[in-house]
Design a protein around this motif. Structure first.
Motif, mmCIF file in Angstrom:
data_model
loop_
_atom_site.group_PDB
_atom_site.id
_atom_site.type_symbol
_atom_site.label_atom_id
_atom_site.label_comp_id
_atom_site.label_asym_id
_atom_site.label_seq_id
_atom_site.Cartn_x
_atom_site.Cartn_y
_atom_site.Cartn_z
ATOM 1 N N ASP A 165 0.844 -1.200 0.000
ATOM 2 C CA ASP A 165 0.000 0.000 0.000
ATOM 3 C C ASP A 165 0.878 1.249 0.000
ATOM 4 O O ASP A 165 2.113 1.174 0.069
ATOM 5 C CB ASP A 165 -0.965 0.001 1.187
ATOM 6 C CG ASP A 165 -0.259 -0.015 2.533
ATOM 7 O OD1 ASP A 165 0.863 0.522 2.633
ATOM 8 O OD2 ASP A 165 -0.810 -0.563 3.498
ATOM 9 N N ASP A 166 0.241 2.391 -0.059
ATOM 10 C CA ASP A 166 0.965 3.651 -0.173
ATOM 11 C C ASP A 166 1.735 3.983 1.095
ATOM 12 O O ASP A 166 2.758 4.665 1.040
ATOM 13 C CB ASP A 166 -0.024 4.776 -0.497
ATOM 14 C CG ASP A 166 0.670 6.104 -0.748
ATOM 15 O OD1 ASP A 166 1.578 6.130 -1.608
ATOM 16 O OD2 ASP A 166 0.322 7.102 -0.096
ATOM 17 N N TYR A 167 1.288 3.508 2.243
ATOM 18 C CA TYR A 167 1.916 3.869 3.503
ATOM 19 C C TYR A 167 3.283 3.202 3.659
ATOM 20 O O TYR A 167 4.204 3.781 4.226
ATOM 21 C CB TYR A 167 0.995 3.525 4.666
ATOM 22 C CG TYR A 167 -0.368 4.160 4.519
ATOM 23 C CD1 TYR A 167 -0.503 5.546 4.477
ATOM 24 C CD2 TYR A 167 -1.512 3.386 4.379
ATOM 25 C CE1 TYR A 167 -1.747 6.142 4.314
ATOM 26 C CE2 TYR A 167 -2.756 3.966 4.218
ATOM 27 C CZ TYR A 167 -2.862 5.343 4.177
ATOM 28 O OH TYR A 167 -4.098 5.934 4.003
ATOM 29 N N PHE A 168 3.417 1.975 3.164
ATOM 30 C CA PHE A 168 4.731 1.333 3.144
ATOM 31 C C PHE A 168 5.557 1.838 1.958
ATOM 32 O O PHE A 168 6.784 1.928 2.045
ATOM 33 C CB PHE A 168 4.586 -0.188 3.076
ATOM 34 C CG PHE A 168 4.248 -0.819 4.396
ATOM 35 C CD1 PHE A 168 5.226 -1.083 5.334
ATOM 36 C CD2 PHE A 168 2.937 -1.135 4.709
ATOM 37 C CE1 PHE A 168 4.913 -1.663 6.559
ATOM 38 C CE2 PHE A 168 2.603 -1.711 5.927
ATOM 39 C CZ PHE A 168 3.591 -1.982 6.860
ATOM 40 N N ALA A 169 4.883 2.149 0.839
ATOM 41 C CA ALA A 169 5.586 2.628 -0.354
ATOM 42 C C ALA A 169 6.322 3.937 -0.076
ATOM 43 O O ALA A 169 7.384 4.186 -0.655
ATOM 44 C CB ALA A 169 4.613 2.793 -1.513
ATOM 45 N N LYS A 170 5.782 4.775 0.790
ATOM 46 C CA LYS A 170 6.430 6.062 1.073
ATOM 47 C C LYS A 170 7.824 5.849 1.651
ATOM 48 O O LYS A 170 8.776 6.541 1.265
ATOM 49 C CB LYS A 170 5.575 6.872 2.055
ATOM 50 C CG LYS A 170 4.307 7.442 1.439
ATOM 51 C CD LYS A 170 3.508 8.236 2.461
ATOM 52 C CE LYS A 170 2.258 8.826 1.818
ATOM 53 N NZ LYS A 170 1.451 9.602 2.795
ATOM 54 N N VAL A 172 9.691 3.012 1.331
ATOM 55 C CA VAL A 172 10.520 2.311 0.352
ATOM 56 C C VAL A 172 10.988 3.268 -0.742
ATOM 57 O O VAL A 172 12.162 3.249 -1.146
ATOM 58 C CB VAL A 172 9.758 1.122 -0.255
ATOM 59 C CG1 VAL A 172 10.564 0.488 -1.388
ATOM 60 C CG2 VAL A 172 9.462 0.082 0.828
ATOM 61 N N LYS A 173 10.097 4.119 -1.253
ATOM 62 C CA LYS A 173 10.484 5.071 -2.291
ATOM 63 C C LYS A 173 11.582 6.004 -1.806
ATOM 64 O O LYS A 173 12.550 6.271 -2.528
ATOM 65 C CB LYS A 173 9.268 5.879 -2.744
ATOM 66 C CG LYS A 173 8.286 5.106 -3.601
ATOM 67 C CD LYS A 173 7.087 5.975 -3.981
ATOM 68 C CE LYS A 173 6.103 5.209 -4.846
ATOM 69 N NZ LYS A 173 4.900 6.026 -5.171
ATOM 70 N N ARG A 174 11.439 6.505 -0.578
ATOM 71 C CA ARG A 174 12.468 7.406 -0.058
ATOM 72 C C ARG A 174 13.779 6.658 0.148
ATOM 73 O O ARG A 174 14.864 7.202 -0.112
ATOM 74 C CB ARG A 174 11.995 8.026 1.254
ATOM 75 C CG ARG A 174 12.873 9.186 1.720
ATOM 76 C CD ARG A 174 12.902 10.261 0.667
ATOM 77 N NE ARG A 174 13.678 11.423 1.083
ATOM 78 C CZ ARG A 174 14.317 12.218 0.246
ATOM 79 N NH1 ARG A 174 14.272 11.966 -1.058
ATOM 80 N NH2 ARG A 174 15.004 13.254 0.687
#
Length: 302
Positions: A165-170, A172-174
């Protein structure tokens, strides 16, 4: 405390290091597990220090080389620092202005530099690293262990509640963005999470495909391997870790960025892990360790 930084990067003038005893002290003080690493600054640092052995006789010369090589493996990071100047001091200050070091160690103390001898004789040096409280936003969590993330080729995220989901993706992306500031080759990310078959039923195509769609939204040149585990309801999978080939850190609340902004200002404990403990954790995430059972492993390339 270290203001949310649990892994400090230090610059040491190679002229300070003159004998095997100095190397032994640096081996004791520095290392990922100790929360303090040495910047390979300049790139010729090890060769300059090894030149001190020219007048040594065997076996002292070989032993000195071995110590320097061990220090490089245990505690050195090359983070692509660029600097201008005619001396080590001016180059270090130039680099420090672009991206601050946690400390500058020189032959003598001044406004910007700490005396190398004084630092090594101080039992509390370096103070304020290895563990701290960190805000739960992507920048704070990544910056807490930034030298580890930037010095690594393979990063393992151990979080039983990890989800596509977006909350873990934030996070990982950083993490990927900061890694790419230094490294420009393919990054390997291994994710270990829990699947409770008793509650959720068998792992199916829907869950596996959800990660494919999630990885598609991440930066390019990634290989993400997702491992679904079961601990037979024992709670073995609860602790959260970030472990790489260089070292590891424990994140007590995991890698999910809270959806409510105000919750991101509630801190979490982050601590560097000892090498022996990293080995214990890695051994537990093996099919041979019980009660752990691997349900499925899927690789995604981007």
């Amino acid at each position: 405390m270290a203001n949310g930084i649990v892994l400090g990067e230090f610059a040491i003038n190679p002229d300070c290091v003159t004998n095997a005893a100095d190397i032994s002290t640096l081996l004791r003080i520095f290392g990922f597990e100790n929360g303090a690493v040495i910047s390979e600054f300049p790139k010729s640092w090890t060769s300059e220090v090894k030149s001190r052995a020219q007048q040594m006789e065997e076996p002292a010369r070989s032993a000195f080389f071995d110590k320097v090589n061990k220090l490089k493996e245990k505690a050195f990071v090359r983070l692509g620092r660029h600097a201008e100047g005619s001396s080590w001091q001016s180059k270090a200050l130039s680099s420090h202005q672009i991206r601050p070091f946690s400390g500058l160690l020189h032959t003598q103390a001044s406004n910007d530099f700490v005396c190398f001898r004084d630092a090594l004789e101080n039992d509390e040096f370096p103070q304020g690293f290895r563990e701290d409280k960190v805000f739960r936003d992507p920048d704070s969590m990544v910056n807490a262990v930034l030298p580890l993330i930037q010095a690594s080729e393979r990063i393992g995220l151990y979080d039983p509640y990890f989800a596509p989901d977006d909350y873990f993706a934030k996070f990982v992306k950083r993490m990927v963005e900061k890694n790419r500031e230094v490294r420009h080759s393919r990054l390997y990310i291994d994710i270990h999470l829990e699947h409770e078959t008793e509650k959720l039923g068998s792992l199916g195509f829907q869950q596996i495909n959800a990660f494919k769609s999630w990885v598609d939204l991440l930066p390019n040149d990634l290989t993400v391997t997702v491992n679904w585990w079961s601990d037979s309801g024992t709670g073995e999978l609860h602790p959260r870790y970030l472990i790489t080939e260089r070292g590891g850190a424990r994140f007590d609340r995991g890698f999910k960025i809270p959806p409510v902004l105000t919750q991101q200002y509630h801190d979490a404990d982050v601590a560097m892990m000892k090498n022996d403990f990293i080995q214990v954790i890695e051994n537990r995430y093996k099919p041979s360790y019980k009660p752990m059972n691997i349900i499925h492993t899927q690789e995604y390339k981007k």
